[in-house]
Each structure stands twice: as C-alpha cells, then as structure tokens.
Design a protein around this motif. Structure first.
Motif, mmCIF file in Angstrom:
data_model
loop_
_atom_site.group_PDB
_atom_site.id
_atom_site.type_symbol
_atom_site.label_atom_id
_atom_site.label_comp_id
_atom_site.label_asym_id
_atom_site.label_seq_id
_atom_site.Cartn_x
_atom_site.Cartn_y
_atom_site.Cartn_z
ATOM 1 N N SER A 1 0.811 -1.117 0.167
ATOM 2 C CA SER A 1 0.005 0.000 0.015
ATOM 3 C C SER A 1 0.731 1.132 -0.003
ATOM 4 O O SER A 1 0.626 2.325 -0.679
ATOM 5 C CB SER A 1 -0.929 -0.140 1.411
ATOM 6 O OG SER A 1 -1.681 1.429 1.354
ATOM 7 N N THR B 1 -5.066 -5.451 -4.886
ATOM 8 C CA THR B 1 -6.242 -5.711 -5.482
ATOM 9 C C THR B 1 -7.080 -4.592 -4.813
ATOM 10 O O THR B 1 -7.020 -4.306 -3.460
ATOM 11 C CB THR B 1 -6.777 -7.195 -5.562
ATOM 12 O OG1 THR B 1 -6.963 -7.319 -4.176
ATOM 13 C CG2 THR B 1 -5.577 -7.831 -6.250
ATOM 14 N N PRO B 2 -8.412 -4.509 -5.258
ATOM 15 C CA PRO B 2 -9.464 -3.844 -4.442
ATOM 16 C C PRO B 2 -9.761 -4.512 -3.251
ATOM 17 O O PRO B 2 -10.093 -3.781 -2.055
ATOM 18 C CB PRO B 2 -10.758 -3.670 -5.280
ATOM 19 C CG PRO B 2 -10.102 -3.746 -6.670
ATOM 20 C CD PRO B 2 -8.786 -4.647 -6.553
ATOM 21 N N GLN B 3 -9.919 -5.770 -3.302
ATOM 22 C CA GLN B 3 -10.107 -6.674 -2.187
ATOM 23 C C GLN B 3 -9.040 -6.320 -0.864
ATOM 24 O O GLN B 3 -9.057 -6.282 0.191
ATOM 25 C CB GLN B 3 -10.345 -8.074 -2.363
ATOM 26 C CG GLN B 3 -10.290 -9.078 -1.149
ATOM 27 C CD GLN B 3 -10.662 -10.423 -1.430
ATOM 28 O OE1 GLN B 3 -10.515 -10.761 -2.715
ATOM 29 N NE2 GLN B 3 -10.606 -11.358 -0.381
ATOM 30 N N GLU C 1 -7.217 -3.455 -0.969
ATOM 31 C CA GLU C 1 -7.493 -2.375 -0.097
ATOM 32 C C GLU C 1 -8.349 -2.161 0.734
ATOM 33 O O GLU C 1 -8.412 -1.498 1.696
ATOM 34 C CB GLU C 1 -7.518 -1.180 -1.299
ATOM 35 C CG GLU C 1 -6.287 -1.153 -2.390
ATOM 36 C CD GLU C 1 -6.753 -0.222 -3.571
ATOM 37 O OE1 GLU C 1 -7.824 0.360 -3.625
ATOM 38 O OE2 GLU C 1 -6.051 -0.380 -4.377
ATOM 39 N N GLU C 2 -9.650 -3.000 0.320
ATOM 40 C CA GLU C 2 -10.594 -2.872 1.375
ATOM 41 C C GLU C 2 -10.302 -3.726 2.899
ATOM 42 O O GLU C 2 -10.942 -3.373 3.757
ATOM 43 C CB GLU C 2 -11.875 -3.526 0.891
ATOM 44 C CG GLU C 2 -12.418 -3.178 -0.342
ATOM 45 C CD GLU C 2 -13.583 -4.039 -0.848
ATOM 46 O OE1 GLU C 2 -13.812 -5.299 -0.335
ATOM 47 O OE2 GLU C 2 -13.876 -3.583 -1.856
#
Length: 149
Positions: A45, A96-98, A100-101
């Motif tokens: 990140s 991935t978006p996952q 990041e979430e």
C-alpha cells in the motif's frame, strides 16, 4: 527478568514479540493471513509497484519466505503481480481492491496487538518507548537496505 541486564531486555523484547505474534495470528487466521504476511499489505500500500526483492530488503525475511507469502496473498486475491515493462524478469506488486478494502481491519488489529503488548504501560511510558522502538526498527531497516545494495 529481575536483574535488568542486557539479556533481560532482549528476553523482554522477545516476549513482547510473541504476545503480538500470537494475538495477530489468532485474529488473522480466519482471513488466511498470519503475523508475517499481513505486513506485506501495508508495505505494498505504501510502495505500490514494489518488487519481491524490495520486500526482502525491508522485511528481514529470506527470498523463499517472501515468494511463498506473495504467492499466498495472490491466491487470496489481495495482491496482483504485473510484469515490469522495463525488465521482464521482475514482477511488480499491487494491492487488489480486496486488498485495499482489508486495510482498515488490519490497521485495527495492529492497534489492538499494540494494546495487548503495551497496554500495561502508562500513556507517558508508551509515548517514550514506542517511538524509540519504531526508530530502532526503521534505522535497522535502512541499514539493511543500504548494505544490500
């Protein structure tokens, strides 16, 4: 741990490390993560496009451990590998978006782990010791990265 010798200090750091590791492993297991590989999500990140070699230099882990952990995070759908356009032998890592979430939950667990280990100290003691531990870790990381070049 009564004589306050250097050995006692190292033992104390080891005990705190185990407290944090045990807490994190218990909380992260349902996510398929552990106290080692979840830090990769924070690192990627902060350093999107980092390579596995970058992880090796900053995480104090060997290449095979990094490779296994990255493969696990890719299989969980938290990281993706992209071939470097300039050097086809190198893969770049991205959340991935996952992935990041998941960061807010991982941050919460990190805060809770810190509380498990250091909550027995007063606020003033925590404000003294925690920045010093962070400073020592960052200086060691920086020295390792410079020595690896």
């Amino acid at each position: 741990m009564g004589s306050n010798s250097k050995g006692d200090q190292v033992l104390g750091i080891g005990i705190l490390s185990r407290i944090i590791s045990n807490y994190l492993n218990k909380q992260l297991k349902p996510l398929g993560l552990n106290n080692s590989n979840y830090f990769f999500i924070f690192f990627i990140s902060d350093h999107p496009g980092a390579s596995q070699d970058d992880l090796t230099k900053s995480m104090f882990l060997d290449h095979s451990t990094i490779a296994r952990s990255v493969a696990k995070l890719v299989s969980l759908g938290l990281l993706e590998k992209r071939v470097d356009a300039g050097d086809k032998r190198t893969s770049r890592l991205f959340l991935t978006p996952q992935g990041e979430e998941l960061q807010p939950l991982l941050h919460k667990l990190t805060v809770e782990a810190e509380e498990q280990a250091f909550g027995v100290l007063s606020e003033a003691e925590q404000q003294t010791v925690l920045p010093l531990l962070y400073k020592a870790a960052k200086l060691n990381e920086k020295g390792r990265i410079q020595n690896a070049k």
